[in-house]
Design an enzyme around this catalytic site. Structure first.
Site, PDB file in Angstrom:
ATOM      1  N   SER A 186      -8.366   3.663   0.991  1.00  0.00           N
ATOM      2  CA  SER A 186      -7.494   2.570   1.774  1.00  0.00           C
ATOM      3  C   SER A 186      -6.939   3.387   3.087  1.00  0.00           C
ATOM      4  CB  SER A 186      -6.703   1.699   1.146  1.00  0.00           C
ATOM      5  OG  SER A 186      -5.589   1.064   1.943  1.00  0.00           O
TER       6      SER A 186
ATOM      7  N   TYR B 166       0.272   0.272  -5.225  1.00  0.00           N
ATOM      8  CA  TYR B 166      -1.067   0.318  -4.761  1.00  0.00           C
ATOM      9  C   TYR B 166      -1.437   1.614  -4.012  1.00  0.00           C
ATOM     10  CZ  TYR B 166      -5.024  -1.203  -1.516  1.00  0.00           C
ATOM     11  OH  TYR B 166      -6.619  -1.541  -1.004  1.00  0.00           O
TER      12      TYR B 166
HETATM   13  P1  NAD Z   1     -12.272  -8.142  -3.070  1.00  0.00           P
HETATM   14  O1  NAD Z   1     -11.412  -9.062  -3.679  1.00  0.00           O
HETATM   15  O2  NAD Z   1     -13.544  -8.979  -2.443  1.00  0.00           O
HETATM   16  O3  NAD Z   1     -12.709  -7.158  -4.050  1.00  0.00           O
HETATM   17  C1  NAD Z   1     -12.034  -6.588  -5.198  1.00  0.00           C
HETATM   18  C2  NAD Z   1     -12.677  -6.904  -6.343  1.00  0.00           C
HETATM   19  O4  NAD Z   1     -12.083  -6.177  -7.342  1.00  0.00           O
HETATM   20  C3  NAD Z   1     -12.888  -8.222  -6.770  1.00  0.00           C
HETATM   21  O5  NAD Z   1     -14.109  -8.866  -6.491  1.00  0.00           O
HETATM   22  C4  NAD Z   1     -12.861  -7.913  -8.393  1.00  0.00           C
HETATM   23  O6  NAD Z   1     -14.163  -8.157  -8.803  1.00  0.00           O
HETATM   24  C5  NAD Z   1     -12.596  -6.504  -8.596  1.00  0.00           C
HETATM   25  N1  NAD Z   1     -11.522  -6.655  -9.713  1.00  0.00           N
HETATM   26  C6  NAD Z   1     -10.155  -6.669  -9.589  1.00  0.00           C
HETATM   27  N2  NAD Z   1      -9.566  -6.422 -10.768  1.00  0.00           N
HETATM   28  C7  NAD Z   1     -10.489  -6.346 -11.905  1.00  0.00           C
HETATM   29  C8  NAD Z   1     -10.696  -6.174 -13.045  1.00  0.00           C
HETATM   30  N3  NAD Z   1      -9.690  -5.852 -13.856  1.00  0.00           N
HETATM   31  N4  NAD Z   1     -11.944  -5.981 -13.641  1.00  0.00           N
HETATM   32  C9  NAD Z   1     -12.935  -5.870 -12.903  1.00  0.00           C
HETATM   33  N5  NAD Z   1     -12.978  -6.310 -11.518  1.00  0.00           N
HETATM   34  C10 NAD Z   1     -11.878  -6.429 -11.207  1.00  0.00           C
HETATM   35  O7  NAD Z   1     -11.528  -7.508  -2.036  1.00  0.00           O
HETATM   36  P2  NAD Z   1     -11.766  -6.144  -1.155  1.00  0.00           P
HETATM   37  O8  NAD Z   1     -10.702  -6.227   0.080  1.00  0.00           O
HETATM   38  O9  NAD Z   1     -13.358  -6.181  -0.679  1.00  0.00           O
HETATM   39  O10 NAD Z   1     -11.718  -4.754  -2.217  1.00  0.00           O
HETATM   40  C11 NAD Z   1     -12.552  -3.816  -2.324  1.00  0.00           C
HETATM   41  C12 NAD Z   1     -11.842  -2.610  -2.214  1.00  0.00           C
HETATM   42  O11 NAD Z   1     -11.521  -2.533  -0.888  1.00  0.00           O
HETATM   43  C13 NAD Z   1     -10.499  -2.332  -3.122  1.00  0.00           C
HETATM   44  O12 NAD Z   1     -10.561  -0.958  -3.402  1.00  0.00           O
HETATM   45  C14 NAD Z   1      -9.492  -2.380  -2.152  1.00  0.00           C
HETATM   46  O13 NAD Z   1      -8.322  -1.693  -2.443  1.00  0.00           O
HETATM   47  C15 NAD Z   1     -10.128  -1.700  -0.887  1.00  0.00           C
HETATM   48  N6  NAD Z   1      -9.568  -2.066   0.483  1.00  0.00           N
HETATM   49  C16 NAD Z   1      -9.368  -3.394   0.970  1.00  0.00           C
HETATM   50  C17 NAD Z   1      -8.824  -3.505   2.179  1.00  0.00           C
HETATM   51  C18 NAD Z   1      -8.558  -5.086   2.619  1.00  0.00           C
HETATM   52  O14 NAD Z   1      -7.926  -5.120   3.441  1.00  0.00           O
HETATM   53  N7  NAD Z   1      -9.113  -5.999   2.139  1.00  0.00           N
HETATM   54  C19 NAD Z   1      -7.984  -2.581   2.851  1.00  0.00           C
HETATM   55  C20 NAD Z   1      -8.316  -1.119   2.208  1.00  0.00           C
HETATM   56  C21 NAD Z   1      -8.945  -0.862   1.066  1.00  0.00           C
END
Ligand code: NAD
Ligand code: MG
Length: 340
Positions: A232, A245
């Protein structure tokens, strides 16, 4: 990419071909531009039409909305674009076998769709509560003519992480690509309000599971395999309300860089993706203060959040043999803010 590119010149790239650039650029609203992208996806392979990226997708303000954790993409308004109607593959991952955690929604789903359309069989992990989103992804992978392997379960448990990798290897017949992408994000204004339980939850999901799953996966990976960690912008430019985080996301980048050095001699590459604000269920299900959600992404130089679809080709690139000299790298996708 310019609308003057020829199909021949883009035959091995991510494409949403079809519509002439001038026509797409003339469309007034992001919704119209998205529809045009969808229409273009059904045409012959060609470069995506040239258009203004600031207007390509929905912009703030968004409707206030909240869901119980972990949230569903299908309940978001507007629904995130994971490339369902736009991503076109060209065989870049033909015959590969991939495991993606958090593959039901967000970046994981965009990667799952793209990998399948590039010719890979894909196992996705998600939480049981996310079955409706996961079902959609399974259908999309199968519609691409590839094998889909849904493997629900909670990655905070080490024993489940081992089983997840073993089930993926058994079900797919091997493992060439791991995307460690699942995460938990929950803001707190004051350090004093981060309980040990919450800290543990964030670290178990974002750091321990990444470690357990990668360790188990490496036993099955040979030369040419690729590991991708979703980090991130918070690893570089940590939000004051996301201390735990942000720490985990810095862990992910450090893990990427040290492991890359260790396994380079085996011919295995390890890279990370560092997104900025992306419109995914993580945000309205406890990842963001509810009052901030309507302006989500507004402070990005792009003036809007990214959509998961906009990162799909990054995951494909890092997974594919075309990126053979890239390891230990972090690919930022931040929309102009404090990236790598
Ligand atoms: P998202 O909610 O679509 O995906 C996150 C996923 O994590 C969920 O779908 C879930 O299946 C999984 N998860 C969470 N806890 C879990 C557990 N205990 N067991 C199994 N699965 C679990 O959101 P996203 O934003 O696509 O997140 C994906 C990645 O992107 C993450 O690593 C997040 O930190 C990173 N990220 C997101 C953003 C943003 O703004 N959305 C920014 C920077 C980084
Ligand atoms: Mg999800």
């Amino acid at each position: 990419m310019s609308d003057k590119s020829t199909p021949a010149g883009t035959s091995r790239r991510t494409v949403v071909g079809g519509m002439a650039g001038g026509m797409l650029a003339a469309l007034a609203t992001p919704a119209q531009a998205q529809q045009a992208n969808a229409a273009a996806a059904s045409g012959p392979a060609a470069a995506p039409a040239k258009q203004d990226p600031t207007k390509q997708y929905p912009q703030p303000p968004f409707k206030p909305q909240q869901q119980d954790w972990p949230g569903l993409a299908s309940k978001m308004d507007p629904r995130p674009d994971h490339g369902e109607n736009s991503y076109k593959g060209s065989g870049r991952l033909a015959g590969r076998k991939a495991l993606i955690t958090g593959g039901d929604s967000g970046m994981g789903r965009a990667a799952a769709i793209a990998f399948a359309r590039e010719g890979a069989d894909v196992a996705i992990n998600y939480l049981p509560a996310e079955e409706p989103d996961a079902r959609e992804v399974v259908q999309l992978i199968e519609a691409a003519g590839r094998k889909a392997l849904p493997l629900p379960g909670d990655i905070r448990e080490e024993s489940f992480c081992h089983k997840l990798v073993e089930d993926a290897v058994a079900g797919l017949g091997g493992l060439d690509i791991l995307v460690s992408n699942a995460a938990r994000q929950h803001p707190q204004k004051d350090l004093a309000d981060i309980t040990t339980e919450a800290f543990d939850w964030t670290f178990k999901t974002n750091v321990y599971a990444m470690f357990w799953i990668t360790k188990a996966a490496l036993k099955h990976m040979d030369a040419g395999s690729s590991i991708i960690i979703t980090s991130s912008v918070n690893a570089y430019d940590p939000d004051e309300a996301l201390i735990d985080y942000a720490m985990t996301k810095a862990c992910g980048q450090n893990f990427t860089k040290s492991l890359a050095k260790q396994v380079a001699k085996k011919g295995i590459r390890v890279n990370a993706v560092a997104p900025g604000p992306i419109w995914t269920p993580l945000q309205p299900s406890g990842g963001q203060f509810p009052e901030k959600l309507p302006q989500f992404g507004a402070d990005s130089p792009m003036g809007r959040p990214g959509q998961p679809a906009e990162l799909a080709s990054i995951y494909v690139l890092l997974a594919s043999q075309e990126d053979s000299y890239a390891t230990g790298q972090v690919y930022g996708a931040v929309g102009g803010g404090g990236g790598p």
